[in-house]
Write a protein that holds these residues in place. Structure first.
Motif, PDB file in Angstrom:
ATOM      1  N   VAL A 677      17.073  36.724 118.319  1.00 38.66           N
ATOM      2  CA  VAL A 677      18.250  37.505 117.924  1.00 38.66           C
ATOM      3  C   VAL A 677      18.516  37.362 116.429  1.00 38.66           C
ATOM      4  N   GLY A 678      18.275  36.170 115.888  1.00 38.62           N
ATOM      5  CA  GLY A 678      18.467  35.964 114.456  1.00 38.62           C
ATOM      6  C   GLY A 678      17.538  36.833 113.620  1.00 38.62           C
ATOM      7  N   ILE A 679      16.296  36.987 114.062  1.00 42.46           N
ATOM      8  CA  ILE A 679      15.350  37.837 113.328  1.00 42.46           C
ATOM      9  C   ILE A 679      15.812  39.290 113.339  1.00 42.46           C
ATOM     10  N   ALA A 796      15.802  42.345 139.961  1.00 40.09           N
ATOM     11  CA  ALA A 796      15.857  41.742 138.632  1.00 40.09           C
ATOM     12  C   ALA A 796      17.275  41.769 138.088  1.00 40.09           C
ATOM     13  N   PHE A 797      17.993  42.852 138.394  1.00 43.43           N
ATOM     14  CA  PHE A 797      19.370  42.953 137.917  1.00 43.43           C
ATOM     15  C   PHE A 797      20.237  41.856 138.540  1.00 43.43           C
ATOM     16  N   THR A 798      20.086  41.641 139.829  1.00 42.83           N
ATOM     17  CA  THR A 798      20.883  40.621 140.517  1.00 42.83           C
ATOM     18  C   THR A 798      20.581  39.238 139.967  1.00 42.83           C
ATOM     19  N   ALA A 799      19.297  38.941 139.764  1.00 47.20           N
ATOM     20  CA  ALA A 799      18.920  37.634 139.230  1.00 47.20           C
ATOM     21  C   ALA A 799      19.488  37.436 137.831  1.00 47.20           C
ATOM     22  N   ALA A 800      19.387  38.469 136.978  1.00 46.57           N
ATOM     23  CA  ALA A 800      19.925  38.354 135.626  1.00 46.57           C
ATOM     24  C   ALA A 800      21.441  38.184 135.662  1.00 46.57           C
ATOM     25  N   GLN A 801      22.093  38.878 136.588  1.00 52.14           N
ATOM     26  CA  GLN A 801      23.540  38.785 136.722  1.00 52.14           C
ATOM     27  C   GLN A 801      23.957  37.358 137.049  1.00 52.14           C
ATOM     28  N   GLN A 802      23.215  36.735 137.931  1.00 50.13           N
ATOM     29  CA  GLN A 802      23.525  35.350 138.320  1.00 50.13           C
ATOM     30  C   GLN A 802      23.273  34.379 137.167  1.00 50.13           C
ATOM     31  N   ARG A 803      22.189  34.592 136.424  1.00 49.01           N
ATOM     32  CA  ARG A 803      21.875  33.683 135.314  1.00 49.01           C
ATOM     33  C   ARG A 803      22.910  33.806 134.193  1.00 49.01           C
ATOM     34  N   VAL A 804      23.338  35.032 133.907  1.00 45.05           N
ATOM     35  CA  VAL A 804      24.328  35.221 132.852  1.00 45.05           C
ATOM     36  C   VAL A 804      25.655  34.580 133.264  1.00 45.05           C
ATOM     37  N   ALA A 805      26.059  34.804 134.532  1.00 46.03           N
ATOM     38  CA  ALA A 805      27.311  34.202 135.010  1.00 46.03           C
ATOM     39  C   ALA A 805      27.237  32.682 134.934  1.00 46.03           C
ATOM     40  N   ALA A 824      28.245  29.003 121.252  1.00 43.25           N
ATOM     41  CA  ALA A 824      26.874  29.220 121.707  1.00 43.25           C
ATOM     42  C   ALA A 824      25.978  29.278 120.473  1.00 43.25           C
ATOM     43  N   ASP A 825      24.884  28.531 120.518  1.00 41.22           N
ATOM     44  CA  ASP A 825      23.925  28.464 119.404  1.00 41.22           C
ATOM     45  C   ASP A 825      24.590  27.994 118.121  1.00 41.22           C
ATOM     46  N   GLY A 826      25.598  27.112 118.283  1.00 40.92           N
ATOM     47  CA  GLY A 826      26.269  26.565 117.117  1.00 40.92           C
ATOM     48  C   GLY A 826      27.281  27.484 116.484  1.00 40.92           C
ATOM     49  N   LYS A 827      27.613  28.603 117.136  1.00 36.60           N
ATOM     50  CA  LYS A 827      28.554  29.562 116.573  1.00 36.60           C
ATOM     51  C   LYS A 827      29.586  29.920 117.632  1.00 36.60           C
ATOM     52  N   PRO A 828      30.800  30.228 117.204  1.00 33.33           N
ATOM     53  CA  PRO A 828      31.831  30.642 118.187  1.00 33.33           C
ATOM     54  C   PRO A 828      31.527  32.044 118.716  1.00 33.33           C
ATOM     55  N   VAL A 829      31.756  32.243 120.020  1.00 38.77           N
ATOM     56  CA  VAL A 829      31.510  33.543 120.632  1.00 38.77           C
ATOM     57  C   VAL A 829      32.721  33.933 121.462  1.00 38.77           C
ATOM     58  N   VAL A 830      32.857  35.235 121.638  1.00 37.14           N
ATOM     59  CA  VAL A 830      33.922  35.780 122.491  1.00 37.14           C
ATOM     60  C   VAL A 830      33.242  36.730 123.467  1.00 37.14           C
ATOM     61  N   VAL A 831      33.227  36.379 124.730  1.00 36.96           N
ATOM     62  CA  VAL A 831      32.475  37.162 125.702  1.00 36.96           C
ATOM     63  C   VAL A 831      33.411  37.635 126.804  1.00 36.96           C
ATOM     64  N   ASN A 832      33.409  38.918 127.041  1.00 40.27           N
ATOM     65  CA  ASN A 832      34.103  39.508 128.166  1.00 40.27           C
ATOM     66  C   ASN A 832      33.068  39.653 129.293  1.00 40.27           C
ATOM     67  N   GLU A 833      33.272  38.937 130.400  1.00 35.54           N
ATOM     68  CA  GLU A 833      32.290  38.941 131.476  1.00 35.54           C
ATOM     69  C   GLU A 833      32.065  40.343 132.023  1.00 35.54           C
ATOM     70  N   GLN A 834      33.112  41.129 132.078  1.00 32.06           N
ATOM     71  CA  GLN A 834      32.958  42.497 132.575  1.00 32.06           C
ATOM     72  C   GLN A 834      32.105  43.325 131.601  1.00 32.06           C
ATOM     73  N   GLN A 835      32.290  43.069 130.307  1.00 28.11           N
ATOM     74  CA  GLN A 835      31.487  43.782 129.316  1.00 28.11           C
ATOM     75  C   GLN A 835      30.017  43.373 129.398  1.00 28.11           C
ATOM     76  N   PRO A 872      26.461  35.761 123.184  1.00 33.97           N
ATOM     77  CA  PRO A 872      25.444  34.738 122.924  1.00 33.97           C
ATOM     78  C   PRO A 872      24.035  35.346 122.934  1.00 33.97           C
ATOM     79  N   ALA A 873      23.134  34.698 122.201  1.00 36.21           N
ATOM     80  CA  ALA A 873      21.749  35.167 122.148  1.00 36.21           C
ATOM     81  C   ALA A 873      21.117  35.135 123.532  1.00 36.21           C
ATOM     82  N   TYR A 874      21.519  34.172 124.367  1.00 34.64           N
ATOM     83  CA  TYR A 874      20.961  34.076 125.712  1.00 34.64           C
ATOM     84  C   TYR A 874      21.257  35.355 126.505  1.00 34.64           C
ATOM     85  N   CYS A 875      22.463  35.864 126.381  1.00 34.82           N
ATOM     86  CA  CYS A 875      22.823  37.079 127.119  1.00 34.82           C
ATOM     87  C   CYS A 875      21.990  38.269 126.641  1.00 34.82           C
TER      88      CYS A 875
END
Length: 905
Positions: A677-679, A796-805, A824-835, A872-875
């Motif tokens: 994500v940084g690149i 795949a969508f269900t699995a990704a949904q579970q991992r993100v949650a 996350a990754d050393g930086k503050p993040v604001v995540v809306n789970e619905q988003q 987060p970069a993971y998402c």
């Protein structure tokens, strides 16, 4: 200073790094050569153990064994240590130049460089005795004079005057003399621009125009010298046969100096002759001025005789210009005087029938001239038979053409095999037995060589690189260009068919060398021309943006693997194949970069080795590109430095190409999401386009033909980059059988047909053949439609949904425990789970659409969504994984803030 001595060097000082050997410095030269080395980190107290010092001074007394005496060490250990302390800081050369002798407490003469054309050599305390060197007179002037005043002057020149007349003969001599004089000026300039080694004109041309041109012209010049040996032998034989029956006194047709003969012989009288050159109305050989040029020109060749002896000269940079030009002027003057002399002493009939008129009018005994001609021609033949093999051996020793390895010789050895080969060529030409047929062949090869010399000087003079500093100042590029033009004109005047054959032979050799030859970087003029052309082009481009009509992709191929590659593999094997697909007909430049983690001082040598390894890979893949290795504390810092500084002006990389990290979850490489994500974010900030390749392992090479379609999912405006890439793919043989399909995603209530018409019109104006398909999808609502999706992407969508949650719950728990904001990754993040779930669902719909319409596509291109700022970069990696799921070959493309295609002419 006394003779050179070796202090603390031992046998190790004799062999420099890489095993290079040095020849001795001349005894009468004064030079101070200092070589010092110190291991990093060593203290000054033990520095003298790692330093070797070599002094070469003026000639001293020889001991009883013939060795030069050594300088006594009056200062002992302390004096040596004091000198070494100066050496550590590089003061010695400054001390010597400024004459600050008090700093070293010893008398040091002013340094002087060794004579040009000599190799400075360092021997193990005992300089080898140098061979006796020749000066200007015996080393250059006399050999050139002997070569120029050859068989043509003695047995053909009077005949030429009889056929062409005094007037045209003067023009002929002046024309050919001007050609060789201009070539002599060019030769003088190049020969005084540095030391010369064996090979004569081959060495000069090769170092000026490159190995391919040097070898092709050098081999032609070798053939010319070999055939010239046959020319001299035939001349000696013809003189011998003509002299035997005419041992008496010649008086028929010799008028002495007569004004009447001069007037009668002024104009030309071209006529037919038999094969022996005797006028015959029924003869099959017709003569004109052009034919006389071909017959006479070998009489003015021989100006290279001095440069061929460069290794035997005391001072090449003084002797070659003076000796060569003096011999050229002297012989040209002699020829002009001889035109008047021969034209005034005999009738035209005598000039055309007596091939040995020079002996006929000789006083007191014609036999002396006969013997002199025979001995002179045989000597010239032997000179050709000894010079040509050395030329061939010099070409072979440069190790450019492996087929010439049989002719290699060691230092000081005789080229026996090359001599035998030259003798076979010479004997074959002698068997032909026709002097007038051989001379045009010799002429063509010599003129080709002279053309190369003139073009070399022209190029070097025109470019005027900092290294171009010839001591011979009387030269100009216009004179060299005129000399080269005269050579070419003379070639076509003699025979256009011989010219075409000669040029074809040189071209074939050039092509063969370029394919089979080994690379030789001699710093030739062409590389200087390319460099200056690049600089001027860069300045002319300026800082303004390139117009879309002139836009070329300059991809920055990021070779840093996300996983491990086999040993000695610098990057993914298919990256160069993909880079070639981004160029139209191979035109364009790719920059392959990699990053080594660590400290620059510690890993500088590793970077050099890796760069060489990567460059070898690029050449093996036949990809036009350069390799760059950057050492940085980490990949993030290294890449940011690359995108900011790589390139000059408008010649900066405009597309970053990298492989999609498909293995990050399989190998649990948790650091990859943040780096990936940084690149992408760095590219967005630097205004670079991005192309991410998924399925690089299956990317076809140039021999694997693909069928089907190239599908474009044109979701966002990208300046036409995706369209342009698809067109570039079609120019490659592997994709030329494919067709392009453009998929446009539209809302359900939009005018789908109107959109289709507009896109078709747009593609038509861009001269792009493609089928347009509009896909209508209504607004996506996670709550109402998320569970109804029943395709192969749903798992795949269900699995990704579970991992993100799970990931979001983990970082939230960590933030609550530590009492800090969500990080996350050393930086503050604001995540809306619905988003986040909406992003996943959008990606799911796009993936399922690709699988529905493009399952059999050769390659799919899709717009790369930018990383959400607060996520987060993971998402983001989860979104991307879901997008590429089950798609075998996918290019994710993000343009930048400019158009790369245009509708206008």
């Amino acid at each position: 200073m006394n003779n050179g001595d070796l202090e603390g060097g031992g046998d190790e000082a004799f062999h420099a790094k890489g095993g290079r050997k040095y020849s001795p410095v001349r005894p009468h030269d004064r030079a101070v050569l200092e070589m010092s080395s110190m291991d990093p980190g060593s203290s000054s107290s033990d520095s003298h153990s790692s330093i070797r010092k070599i002094k070469v001074g003026t000639q001293g007394k020889l001991d009883s064994e013939g060795r030069e005496g050594s300088v006594p060490d009056n200062d002992g250990v302390n004096g040596l240590h004091r000198e070494h302390k100066l050496e550590l800081f590089g003061f010695d050369s400054l001390v010597n130049i400024l004459g600050l002798k008090s700093m070293t407490a010893e008398q040091i003469p002013a340094p002087s460089s060794p004579r040009d054309s000599e190799d400075v050599s360092i021997t193990n305390g005992h300089p080898k005795p140098s061979d006796v060197k020749m000066g200007t007179m015996m080393g250059v002037f006399v050999p050139c004079l002997q070569s120029i005043l050859g068989i043509i002057y003695y047995i053909r020149f009077s005949w030429i005057i009889g056929m062409g007349g005094i007037g045209e003969s003067l023009l002929l001599v002046s024309f050919c003399g001007l050609c060789t004089f201009l070539t002599g000026i060019s030769l003088s300039a190049i020969a005084t621009n540095g030391a010369m080694k064996g090979g004569g004109p081959y060495y000069l041309i090769g170092r000026a125009l490159g190995p391919e041109v040097g070898v092709s012209i050098g081999l032609c010049f070798f053939l010319g010298n070999a055939v010239a040996g046959a020319l001299y032998v035939l001349g000696a034989v013809e003189t011998f046969l003509k002299a035997l029956p005419s041992a008496g006194i010649f008086t028929a047709g010799v008028t002495g100096l007569s004004l009447e003969s001069f007037k009668d012989n002024w104009s030309s009288d071209y006529q037919n002759t038999n094969s022996a050159g005797i006028p015959d109305a029924e003869g099959k050989v017709h003569w004109n001025f052009n034919a006389l040029v071909g017959l006479f020109f070998p009489a003015v060749t021989g100006i290279m005789a001095g440069s061929n002896r460069s290794a035997s000269l005391k001072d090449t940079q003084r002797s070659i210009p003076i000796g060569t030009l003096a011999a050229t002027l002297a012989t040209t003057g002699l020829y002009l005087v001889s035109v008047f002399l021969f034209g005034a002493v005999a009738t035209r009939d005598k000039l055309l029938t007596d091939r040995l008129l020079t002996a006929t009018i000789a006083w007191p005994f014609p036999a002396i001239i006969h013997i002199g001609i025979i001995l002179s021609t045989l000597g010239a033949a032997l000179q050709s038979l000894t010079g040509a093999p050395r030329l061939l051996a010099a070409i072979a020793n440069d190790d450019i053409l492996p087929v010439l390895n049989y002719f290699k010789v060691g230092d000081g050895s005789e080229p026996n095999i090359a001599t035998l080969f030259t003798s076979i060529i010479c004997m074959g030409c002698v068997i032909i037995g026709n002097l007038d047929l051989i001379t045009p062949t010799v002429t063509m090869f010599f003129l080709l060589c002279y053309t190369g010399v003139n073009l070399s000087c022209f190029l070097l003079d025109l470019l005027d690189a900092p290294s171009w500093r010839p001591r011979w100042k009387f030269h100009h590029w216009s004179l060299s260009l005129l000399g080269a033009s005269l050579c070419i004109v003379i070639m076509f005047l003699i025979s256009w068919s011989f010219t075409v054959v000669s040029l074809a032979l040189a071209s074939l050799i050039y092509y063969y060398v370029s394919i089979k030859g080994k690379a030789g970087d001699w710093g030739d003029g062409f590389k200087s021309a390319y460099f200056q052309l690049a600089l001027r082009s860069l300045r002319s481009l300026g800082a303004n943006q390139v117009h879309p009509k002139n836009w070329y992709p300059i991809p920055l191929i990021f070779c840093r693997p996300w996983g491990k590659l086999p040993e000695n593999v610098p990057c993914h094997p298919k990256l160069a194949d993909f880079a070639n697909c981004m160029k139209k007909k191979g035109r364009g430049m790719s920059i392959f970069v990699n990053i080594l983690d660590g400290d620059y001082h510690e890993r500088a040598e590793d970077a050099k080795a890796a760069c060489k390894q990567l460059d070898t890979y690029i050449n093996y893949k036949n990809c036009e590109g350069v390799a760059e290795i950057v050492v940085a504390p980490n990949m993030t810092e290294g890449f940011r430095g690359i995108v900011q500084t790589m390139g000059l002006g408008n010649l900066k990389p405009n597309i970053v190409v990298m492989r999609y990290p498909e293995i990050w979850r399989r190998e649990n490489l948790k650091e990859i999401p943040a780096r990936f994500v940084g690149i992408i974010n760095d590219c967005i900030v630097a205004n670079k386009a991005v192309v991410i390749v998924k399925g690089l392992d299956e990317w076809p090479n140039e021999y694997q033909r693909q069928y089907g379609t190239i599908d474009l999912y044109w979701i966002v405006r990208d300046g036409g980059l995706m369209l342009l890439l698809s067109q570039l793919l079609l120019t490659k043989e592997s994709f030329e059988s494919c067709k392009i399909q453009v998929f446009c995603i539209a809302e359900e209530d939009s005018d789908a047909e109107g959109l289709k018409v507009d896109v078709k019109k747009f593609l038509y104006d861009l001269r792009m053949q493609a089928e347009v398909i509009v896909i209508t999808i209504k607004s996506w609502d996670v709550q109402t439609e998320g569970g109804s999706q029943q395709d192969e992407s749903l798992e795949a969508f269900t699995a990704a949904q579970q991992r993100v949650a799970g990931y979001l719950a983990e970082i939230k728990a960590a933030a609550e425990k530590e009492g800090t904001p969500l990080m996350a990754d050393g930086k503050p993040v604001v995540v809306n789970e619905q988003q986040a779930e909406k992003f996943l669902y959008t990606t799911l719909k796009l993936n399922s659409t690709i699988l529905r319409y493009s399952r059999m596509a050769a390659v799919v291109l899709v717009s790369l969504p930018p990383p959400p700022v607060s996520h987060p970069a993971y998402c983001y990696m989860e979104y991307m994984d879901l997008l590429v799921e089950n798609v075998p070959r996918l290019l994710m493309v993000r343009g930048y803030r400019r158009d790369v295609v245009t509708l206008f002419t």
